[in-house]
Enzyme design. Sequence first.
Site, PDB file in Angstrom:
ATOM      1  N   ASP A  69       0.820  -1.213   0.000  1.00 33.33           N
ATOM      2  CA  ASP A  69       0.000   0.000   0.000  1.00 33.33           C
ATOM      3  C   ASP A  69       0.854   1.263   0.000  1.00 33.33           C
ATOM      4  O   ASP A  69       2.055   1.214   0.219  1.00 33.33           O
ATOM      5  CB  ASP A  69      -0.874   0.044   1.272  1.00 33.33           C
ATOM      6  CG  ASP A  69      -1.913  -1.031   1.280  1.00 33.33           C
ATOM      7  OD1 ASP A  69      -2.338  -1.471   0.198  1.00 33.33           O
ATOM      8  OD2 ASP A  69      -2.315  -1.448   2.399  1.00 33.33           O
ATOM      9  N   TYR A  71       6.759  -9.686   7.398  1.00 31.08           N
ATOM     10  CA  TYR A  71       6.614  -8.231   7.498  1.00 31.08           C
ATOM     11  C   TYR A  71       7.104  -7.787   8.873  1.00 31.08           C
ATOM     12  O   TYR A  71       7.040  -8.551   9.840  1.00 31.08           O
ATOM     13  CB  TYR A  71       5.139  -7.824   7.385  1.00 31.08           C
ATOM     14  CG  TYR A  71       4.582  -7.765   5.986  1.00 31.08           C
ATOM     15  CD1 TYR A  71       4.634  -6.588   5.242  1.00 31.08           C
ATOM     16  CD2 TYR A  71       3.964  -8.880   5.414  1.00 31.08           C
ATOM     17  CE1 TYR A  71       4.093  -6.518   3.968  1.00 31.08           C
ATOM     18  CE2 TYR A  71       3.428  -8.823   4.129  1.00 31.08           C
ATOM     19  CZ  TYR A  71       3.494  -7.625   3.408  1.00 31.08           C
ATOM     20  OH  TYR A  71       2.967  -7.569   2.150  1.00 31.08           O
TER      21      TYR A  71
END
Lengths: 243, 243
Positions: free
Chosen positions: A52, A110
């Site tokens: 994103d 992540y």
Amino acid sequence: MYKYKCIVSYDGHNYMGFQIQEELPTIELEINRALIKLVGKEVKIYPSGRTDRGVHARGQVIHFELENDIPPKGITAGLNAFLPQDIHIESTEYADADFHARFSAKSKEYRYYINIGNYDPLTINYAPFIKNLNIEAMKDAIKLFEGKHDFKGFASSSIDKRKDTVKEIYHTEINELNGYLEFVWIGSGFLKYQIRRMMGLLIEIGRGKEKKEMITYVLEKKDPKISHRSLDGCGLYLMKVNY
Amino acid sequence: MYKYKCIVSYDGHNYMGFQIQEELPTIELEINRALIKLVGKEVKIYPSGRTDRGVHARGQVIHFELENDIPPKGITAGLNAFLPQDIHIESTEYADADFHARFSAKSKEYRYYINIGNYDPLTINYAPFIKNLNIEAMKDAIKLFEGKHDFKGFASSSIDKRKDTVKEIYHTEINELNGYLEFVWIGSGFLKYQIRRMMGLLIEIGRGKEKKEMITYVLEKKDPKISHRSLDGCGLYLMKVNY
């Protein structure tokens, strides 16, 4: 055709996300432009997933195919020569014909960083500033995310209903660095906004505004409309994709 | 009138420098706008010096005067509420009537960071990447800058001829951090581009392309047109102004 796999790092702060959006600054647009300069024609690239707006990467993976055989080291050097300095090809290798950056991925790692020390305008685009967190409460709560669950309740509320929302989180950890907290998330895959929404609830638990049982409740309800503050993308880093 | 002194930190990457340039993004424009929101009218601000495009600050100092008495803590909190998150007022205090952020400054400390480890797109706007530097040669050479000299040869070539170019450098040091080099410069004051041009020559010495005697030569010649690569502003940080 020759298939290539590249590991890509980037500073997401200056981009509107990975996915191309016409002429807006995106990671995909910049890599496309660099590839056109290198090989003289448009080449479709496939990422392991679309990060994103504002999300960073230290180990994003892309694949693409070329008609001519260019040595992997030439691809790395050639693309880096044409890319902006905040997007960098770390390495390139030949990939098998059936390799797909997204569909072949077995797991992803992540990390999310939060500044818990002093407010710092020089790191605020790389780690949100949040004070007074109960770290032990978060270390205890994050373990409830581990294992195989339907994570629909933590997905974007606009998620496609046909999408498989069952994912497995293999490992989590919270590390205290010098004035920062590092949240590690390793899983089979993550839904759109999932990590940012899990982080949002975890921070509410750290601030004492929610109890850890809320995690189990959201997992059971499977309703993305049960709202939680989604943390900003600027603290999120795609570290590694395992195949 | 009430006079205030503020310590300001900022990420220079997103700005065209300190000095206002109409509507372009600058630090001064943002502080002006925040002050207008706080006190309802335009207030002229005076910095210790104007940092260039891309240059960061951890201890910039500004002063300004207000007609109404606002408590210093209110100024800090009020300005921070209106400032972009990458510009931050660290503290505010009342200043004496004769205090001037620029003319009262006794010395300034700048630091310059270079990445000597692996190329990193996530720090490239905060520390240029330069490999294969002879650190010992630079540690030896940097000492030639210390003391009182006419630094005209290291100034911008567009410098005003009437300007006093004699400055004193009190202290320098080069520290090896984890994959980075930190260059510390403390002096009575620095001319426009001086540190970036001193860094440029120092790096040429570190790369073995110049000898340290070149420093003495440029100091003696006092000619800003003797060209040296000026290092990018993105690695430079105004750390502290002493009064």
